[in-house]
Design a protein around this motif. Sequence first.
Motif, PDB file in Angstrom:
ATOM      1  N   ARG A 144      31.359  26.541  -1.279  1.00 49.61           N
ATOM      2  CA  ARG A 144      31.041  27.609  -0.164  1.00 49.61           C
ATOM      3  C   ARG A 144      30.786  26.778   1.102  1.00 49.61           C
ATOM      4  O   ARG A 144      30.247  27.273   2.351  1.00 49.61           O
ATOM      5  N   PHE A 182      31.397  34.584  -0.252  1.00 49.59           N
ATOM      6  CA  PHE A 182      30.311  34.361  -0.752  1.00 49.59           C
ATOM      7  C   PHE A 182      30.166  34.980  -2.232  1.00 49.59           C
ATOM      8  O   PHE A 182      29.074  34.326  -2.645  1.00 49.59           O
ATOM      9  N   ASN A 228      22.872  26.357  -2.359  1.00 46.06           N
ATOM     10  CA  ASN A 228      23.040  27.515  -0.297  1.00 46.06           C
ATOM     11  C   ASN A 228      22.290  26.313  -0.194  1.00 46.06           C
ATOM     12  O   ASN A 228      22.522  26.347   1.496  1.00 46.06           O
ATOM     13  N   SER A 231      21.608  35.917  -2.526  1.00 44.40           N
ATOM     14  CA  SER A 231      22.679  35.470  -3.790  1.00 44.40           C
ATOM     15  C   SER A 231      21.696  36.200  -5.094  1.00 44.40           C
ATOM     16  O   SER A 231      22.171  36.899  -6.632  1.00 44.40           O
TER      17      SER A 231
END
Length: 195
Positions: free
Chosen positions: A105, A112, A137, A65
């Motif tokens: 997610r 993603f 996450n 990320s």
Amino acid sequence: MDETMSMLFVFVESTGYLAPFAFILLHLLRSFFFIPVAVICIVGGILFGSVFGTLYSLIGLTFVSITFYILFKKMPSTFKRVIVLKEKWLGSSVNFTIGQIAILRLIPFINFHLLSLCLVEVTRNFRQYVKNSFTTNIPVALFYTVFGQFIREFSTTIIIMILLALTLLFYLLREKQVIIKWDVFFKDKAEKSYL
């Protein structure tokens, strides 16, 4: 799918003490090999156990990320395809909440990086992005690491029930208001009046 998992096992097991670092690196390289996040997290759960597999997956996904954020800010023209994908699937004025992004997610067939783009749009700065990215996450790393190895044993009915529950949670965690900019709202009306 089984061949991919076998190759991942051999790769990670052959690295010995460097296996956690190789596993985190595998998260960073995952998108180049078109390997879904869920598969990597499942492998982490099987190789490292629930606790360490979740921890390593969380670290790897957070690094992915952060890398996305840095590349997006440095080279926005490179990510036009992701922006077009977001506008095509979601529209230009949709803003998800952090809870909705965390739930999305969990759904394996949603990109993603598309959700990372949505996260960039709802955060104000890099620090807030990293914090929210880490938070979103956690569910995917935990769910697929702990329960991932049992997913293959689920019946179709249970999988449908899980997807319906995620859809309900997604709806309940939605943003209650939509803000449309003045010029965007009146642009459509002005175009119609000339026709």
